[in-house]
Design a protein around this motif. Structure first.
Motif, mmCIF file in Angstrom:
data_model
loop_
_atom_site.group_PDB
_atom_site.id
_atom_site.type_symbol
_atom_site.label_atom_id
_atom_site.label_comp_id
_atom_site.label_asym_id
_atom_site.label_seq_id
_atom_site.Cartn_x
_atom_site.Cartn_y
_atom_site.Cartn_z
ATOM 1 N N SER A 1 -0.931 -9.677 2.248
ATOM 2 C CA SER A 1 -2.196 -9.602 2.969
ATOM 3 C C SER A 1 -3.126 -8.644 2.250
ATOM 4 O O SER A 1 -2.684 -7.781 1.487
ATOM 5 N N THR A 2 -4.421 -8.811 2.487
ATOM 6 C CA THR A 2 -5.402 -7.901 1.929
ATOM 7 C C THR A 2 -6.227 -7.293 3.054
ATOM 8 O O THR A 2 -6.465 -7.935 4.090
ATOM 9 N N HIS A 3 -6.651 -6.052 2.799
ATOM 10 C CA HIS A 3 -7.413 -5.271 3.773
ATOM 11 C C HIS A 3 -8.458 -4.478 3.004
ATOM 12 O O HIS A 3 -8.208 -4.072 1.865
ATOM 13 N N ASN A 4 -9.609 -4.240 3.616
ATOM 14 C CA ASN A 4 -10.694 -3.539 2.918
ATOM 15 C C ASN A 4 -10.302 -2.148 2.461
ATOM 16 O O ASN A 4 -10.711 -1.703 1.393
ATOM 17 N N GLU B 1 -3.970 -15.176 10.976
ATOM 18 C CA GLU B 1 -5.248 -15.373 10.286
ATOM 19 C C GLU B 1 -6.373 -15.594 11.294
ATOM 20 O O GLU B 1 -6.262 -16.423 12.197
ATOM 21 N N MET C 1 -9.941 -2.067 -2.047
ATOM 22 C CA MET C 1 -9.196 -3.087 -1.336
ATOM 23 C C MET C 1 -7.702 -2.750 -1.446
ATOM 24 O O MET C 1 -7.245 -2.264 -2.461
ATOM 25 N N ASP D 1 -8.148 -9.326 5.995
ATOM 26 C CA ASP D 1 -9.074 -10.136 5.197
ATOM 27 C C ASP D 1 -8.456 -11.448 4.750
ATOM 28 O O ASP D 1 -9.116 -12.474 4.726
ATOM 29 N N SER D 2 -7.178 -11.414 4.362
ATOM 30 C CA SER D 2 -6.484 -12.641 3.975
ATOM 31 C C SER D 2 -4.993 -12.445 4.175
ATOM 32 O O SER D 2 -4.502 -11.312 4.196
ATOM 33 N N THR E 1 -9.366 -6.623 10.725
ATOM 34 C CA THR E 1 -9.159 -5.917 9.452
ATOM 35 C C THR E 1 -8.229 -6.660 8.502
ATOM 36 O O THR E 1 -7.914 -6.149 7.434
ATOM 37 N N GLY F 1 -8.063 -0.041 7.441
ATOM 38 C CA GLY F 1 -7.908 -1.430 7.851
ATOM 39 C C GLY F 1 -6.454 -1.851 7.908
ATOM 40 O O GLY F 1 -6.029 -2.562 8.826
ATOM 41 N N LYS G 1 -3.727 -4.221 -1.064
ATOM 42 C CA LYS G 1 -2.795 -5.351 -0.959
ATOM 43 C C LYS G 1 -1.532 -4.830 -0.290
ATOM 44 O O LYS G 1 -1.029 -3.768 -0.643
ATOM 45 N N TYR H 1 -4.374 -2.998 11.269
ATOM 46 C CA TYR H 1 -3.573 -4.227 11.267
ATOM 47 C C TYR H 1 -2.146 -3.934 11.739
ATOM 48 O O TYR H 1 -1.583 -4.665 12.545
#
Length: 102
Positions: free
Chosen positions: A64-67, A34, A1, A41-42, A39, A71, A3, A75
């Protein structure tokens, strides 16, 4: 993941508005991402800080978070994100960012 963290200070006046007005618009635009980018995630956006160890002012922060790295790259170029980037570039005085793996 992955950040992704970005923080900005804003110009006192830009795009026909004050820093406070632009700050509100920027935060709303970023929060509105959101659910619109597969891609992403949060996402968290804030203008309230408990303290800062930097010498420069910070007015807006995004996390933000991405896999994965792909991703994050998707984004970065997504049309909804690019709308935000176009506006932010007009109003920002400084920008700092960091991406890291968790």
């Amino acid at each position: 993941m992955i950040k992704h963290i970005v923080w900005w200070s804003l110009k006192e006046e830009a795009a026909g508005a004050t820093a406070a007005e632009n700050c509100e618009k920027m935060v709303a635009m970023l929060r509105n991402l959101e659910g619109k980018i597969p891609t992403l995630d949060s996402i968290e956006v804030s203008t309230q800080f408990l303290g800062s160890t930097t010498e420069e002012p910070i007015q807006v922060i995004l996390q933000s978070t991405h896999n994965d790295e792909d991703g994050l790259k998707a984004y970065a170029v997504h049309p909804e994100h690019m709308k935000c980037v176009e506006f932010i570039k007009q109003i920002v005085a400084t920008r700092k960012a960091i991406d890291y793996v968790i």
